[in-house]
Each structure stands twice: as structure tokens, then as C-alpha cells.
Write an enzyme that holds these catalytic residues in place. Sequence first.
Site, mmCIF file in Angstrom:
data_model
loop_
_atom_site.group_PDB
_atom_site.id
_atom_site.type_symbol
_atom_site.label_atom_id
_atom_site.label_comp_id
_atom_site.label_asym_id
_atom_site.label_seq_id
_atom_site.Cartn_x
_atom_site.Cartn_y
_atom_site.Cartn_z
ATOM 1 N N GLU A 116 0.841 -1.207 0.000
ATOM 2 C CA GLU A 116 0.000 0.000 0.000
ATOM 3 C C GLU A 116 0.875 1.256 0.000
ATOM 4 O O GLU A 116 0.581 2.232 -0.716
ATOM 5 C CB GLU A 116 -0.947 -0.018 1.205
ATOM 6 N N GLU A 136 -3.379 -9.956 3.829
ATOM 7 C CA GLU A 136 -4.601 -9.606 4.559
ATOM 8 C C GLU A 136 -5.666 -10.675 4.347
ATOM 9 O O GLU A 136 -6.386 -11.054 5.281
ATOM 10 C CB GLU A 136 -5.160 -8.265 4.069
HETATM 11 C C1 1HE Z 1 6.334 -8.683 12.127
HETATM 12 C C2 1HE Z 1 5.689 -8.510 10.883
HETATM 13 C C3 1HE Z 1 4.459 -7.792 10.884
HETATM 14 C C4 1HE Z 1 7.493 -9.622 10.546
HETATM 15 N N1 1HE Z 1 3.980 -7.348 12.068
HETATM 16 N N2 1HE Z 1 5.821 -8.206 13.253
HETATM 17 N N3 1HE Z 1 1.904 -8.542 6.991
HETATM 18 C C5 1HE Z 1 2.108 -9.874 6.927
HETATM 19 O O1 1HE Z 1 1.213 -10.676 7.134
HETATM 20 C C6 1HE Z 1 3.510 -10.302 6.632
HETATM 21 C C7 1HE Z 1 4.093 -10.974 7.853
HETATM 22 N N4 1HE Z 1 5.525 -11.196 7.728
HETATM 23 C C8 1HE Z 1 6.069 -12.190 6.996
HETATM 24 O O2 1HE Z 1 5.390 -12.905 6.260
HETATM 25 C C9 1HE Z 1 7.552 -12.373 7.108
HETATM 26 O O3 1HE Z 1 7.966 -11.794 8.324
HETATM 27 C C10 1HE Z 1 8.370 -11.746 5.952
HETATM 28 C C11 1HE Z 1 8.147 -12.556 4.663
HETATM 29 C C12 1HE Z 1 8.015 -10.285 5.718
HETATM 30 C C13 1HE Z 1 9.873 -11.820 6.321
HETATM 31 O O4 1HE Z 1 10.233 -13.130 6.691
HETATM 32 P P1 1HE Z 1 11.582 -13.356 7.523
HETATM 33 O O5 1HE Z 1 11.770 -14.851 7.654
HETATM 34 O O6 1HE Z 1 12.674 -12.577 6.952
HETATM 35 O O7 1HE Z 1 11.297 -12.698 8.982
HETATM 36 P P2 1HE Z 1 10.455 -13.291 10.217
HETATM 37 O O8 1HE Z 1 11.300 -14.257 10.994
HETATM 38 O O9 1HE Z 1 9.117 -13.779 9.789
HETATM 39 O O10 1HE Z 1 10.201 -11.981 11.082
HETATM 40 C C14 1HE Z 1 11.230 -11.347 11.835
HETATM 41 C C15 1HE Z 1 10.575 -10.606 12.969
HETATM 42 O O11 1HE Z 1 9.720 -9.592 12.440
HETATM 43 C C16 1HE Z 1 9.663 -11.507 13.814
HETATM 44 O O12 1HE Z 1 9.677 -10.998 15.136
HETATM 45 P P3 1HE Z 1 10.585 -11.678 16.276
HETATM 46 O O13 1HE Z 1 10.334 -10.841 17.500
HETATM 47 O O14 1HE Z 1 10.087 -13.103 16.387
HETATM 48 O O15 1HE Z 1 12.007 -11.625 15.792
HETATM 49 C C17 1HE Z 1 8.296 -11.270 13.219
HETATM 50 O O16 1HE Z 1 7.244 -11.527 14.139
HETATM 51 C C18 1HE Z 1 8.386 -9.780 12.902
HETATM 52 N N5 1HE Z 1 7.441 -9.383 11.880
HETATM 53 N N6 1HE Z 1 6.439 -9.105 9.935
HETATM 54 C C19 1HE Z 1 4.662 -7.551 13.205
HETATM 55 N N7 1HE Z 1 3.804 -7.553 9.761
HETATM 56 C C20 1HE Z 1 -3.347 -0.662 6.872
HETATM 57 S S1 1HE Z 1 -3.846 -2.230 6.822
HETATM 58 C C21 1HE Z 1 -2.507 -3.176 6.270
HETATM 59 C C22 1HE Z 1 -2.777 -4.602 6.589
HETATM 60 C C23 1HE Z 1 -1.543 -5.429 6.477
HETATM 61 O O17 1HE Z 1 -0.473 -4.991 6.160
HETATM 62 S S2 1HE Z 1 -1.796 -7.071 6.856
HETATM 63 C C24 1HE Z 1 -0.311 -7.831 6.332
HETATM 64 C C25 1HE Z 1 0.692 -7.917 7.437
#
Ligand code: 1HE
Length: 270
Positions: A116, A136
Site C-alpha cells: 500500500e 490480509e
Molecule cells: C512482524 C511482521 C508484521 C514480521 N507485524 N511483526 N503482513 C504480513 O502478514 C507479513 C508478515 N511477515 C512475513 O510474512 C515475514 O515476516 C516476511 C516474509 C516479511 C519476512 O520473513 P523473515 O523470515 O525474513 O522474517 P520473520 O522471521 O518472519 O520476522 C522477523 C521478525 O519480524 C519476527 O519478530 P521476532 O520478534 O520473532 O524476531 C516477526 O514476528 C516480525 N514481523 N512481519 C509484526 N507484519 C493498513 S492495513 C494493512 C494490513 C496489512 O499490512 S496485513 C499484512 C501484514
Amino acid sequence: MTPKTPHLLLQLHGVQQQIAVITLNRPAKRNALNDALILALRDCFQNLPSSVRAAVVHGNGDHFCAGLDLSELSERDASEGVLHSRMWHQALDCVEKGSVPVVAALHGAVVGGGLELASACHIRVADNSAFYALPEGTRGIFVGGGGSVRVPKLIGAARMADMMFTGRVYNAPDGERIGLAQYLVPEGSALDKAIELATCIADNAPMTNYALMQALPRIAEQPADHGLFTEALMAAVSQSTPEAKARVRAFLEGKAKKVSTPAPPAAPPP
Ligand code: 1HE
């Protein structure tokens, strides 16, 4: 102006400090956008220094942006949800309708709210590591940062619906093919290419950039007859500026660059 959170950085580039490079700097959380970061983005775009003529947005670490910070989602009721989405709308409007054209340099995850944000920019440059998704759909929520308006303008509503219905992920070449990015560059070079493009944009006559930011998107939403009328007004205003006259004169006197074919792509290694 220094952003109020360490998760957003602003640097000025160029001889005249005409390029703002804005960095999402929360790599440990894959640059997930929490409220503080969204508000900092809004403030940053509202208060760019007057020297700035074009901006670049990119992400530190291995990803551009993982979208909404999901850890902040859980406790909101419906009315708070509306206000939260409207806050995103306001912030991303400051990107799209702010004072300068914005180039997004994309790599790694460009997902959810990250897509976005990228869609609110005027040009997207992706390197080969970029991938695009709207998770989402599979998280049981909907886009809330303007994605339902901006993403279909890039790829059409059918492709966006598919991304959300099925969790489809586009890789970098396919993203460029369908229109998510206008440029595809080798891995690691998106930021350099984005700065190169921003430098070129900053060199345009200000009224041309103003017309592209303010008139073109409005014309696209007007009925054709109104659009043509708006176009005529904008054409007259822009060509009447002294800068336009000087640039046209320079061409006629042989002092300005001609339009030429781009260099062919480099041959693949043997
Ligand atoms: C996060 C987030 C997040 C990572 N919110 N903490 N977005 C998503 O559904 C995408 C979610 N994220 C992923 O699918 C993956 O993290 C990635 C593909 C982006 C990257 O993967 P990777 O293996 O490099 O990293 P990871 O091990 O998954 O994440 C590292 C840390 O970042 C981990 O936290 P930690 O404390 O365990 O180290 C994750 O929890 C954290 N993290 N992404 C919070 N999104 C205005 S409305 C918009 C609506 C949306 O955007 S919904 C889609 C949200």
C-alpha cells in the site's frame, strides 16, 4: 526536520540537497509499520525541507516492508479500526499528494501495508529479490491503507482480488510484468536506480512535476470531456512559464538533449 522515531531516517542528497532519501529503519521487524512509524512518515512528507524536489523511500535490511505491525492489531474495536485506517489514508495521501514526486526502491517483501505504501509512490523500482503479496486475505482482514483504491489502478481489481482470495505471491519479474513496478533492476541496485530517477525528476521544470502530481491523477478520474478540458488548462499554464519557454528555446537552438533510443540491455554472461 528529524523524524521523531529512530525507525524512520531522512537524508538529503544532491548538490542542492534536492533529493530526500527516506528510510524505513526497523529491520528486526522487517520494517513493519506501527502507528509511530506511520505518523512519522506523515510528518516527514508534510515537512520536507524546501530544497527537496523529489524523494525516495526504501527499507533497511532484507525487506522493503512487511506491512502493518500485526502486534498492534488485536485490541482494536470497530470504531478504532475505522480511525486507524483513516490515519493510514491521511499518511499515505501525504506521500501521494505531497509536495514532491516519490520513487519507491523495492526489495524483498513488499507485502500488505508495504505494498500500500509502495502504491502511494509515483514510481516503483524493484530489484530481483522483490516479492509482492496481500496476506490480509489469509489473515482474515482487509486492506486498510488505501490498497483497494491504489492497487487496482496498477494491476486491475481482478488481479488484486486473486492476490487476496488465494494468497498469490508475485515475484519481481512478474510484478514488473503486471505493473506493480515500472523498473526491474539487478538485486541490490534498486536504491541507486531510484536515486538516479529522482535526480532526473528533480531536474524537471517544477510546473511539469506539479501537473504530473496534481493534474494527471485528477484527469484520470474525470469523464473524458472534462479531462480534455483540464488538460488544455494545464498545458496552457505549464507552457506559459518562463522555464518552459527557456527549455523549448534551448532545444530549438540545438542546446538541449535530443530524444534518443536507450542503450540495449547488457548481454547475459556466457
Ligand atoms: C512482524 C511482521 C508484521 C514480521 N507485524 N511483526 N503482513 C504480513 O502478514 C507479513 C508478515 N511477515 C512475513 O510474512 C515475514 O515476516 C516476511 C516474509 C516479511 C519476512 O520473513 P523473515 O523470515 O525474513 O522474517 P520473520 O522471521 O518472519 O520476522 C522477523 C521478525 O519480524 C519476527 O519478530 P521476532 O520478534 O520473532 O524476531 C516477526 O514476528 C516480525 N514481523 N512481519 C509484526 N507484519 C493498513 S492495513 C494493512 C494490513 C496489512 O499490512 S496485513 C499484512 C501484514
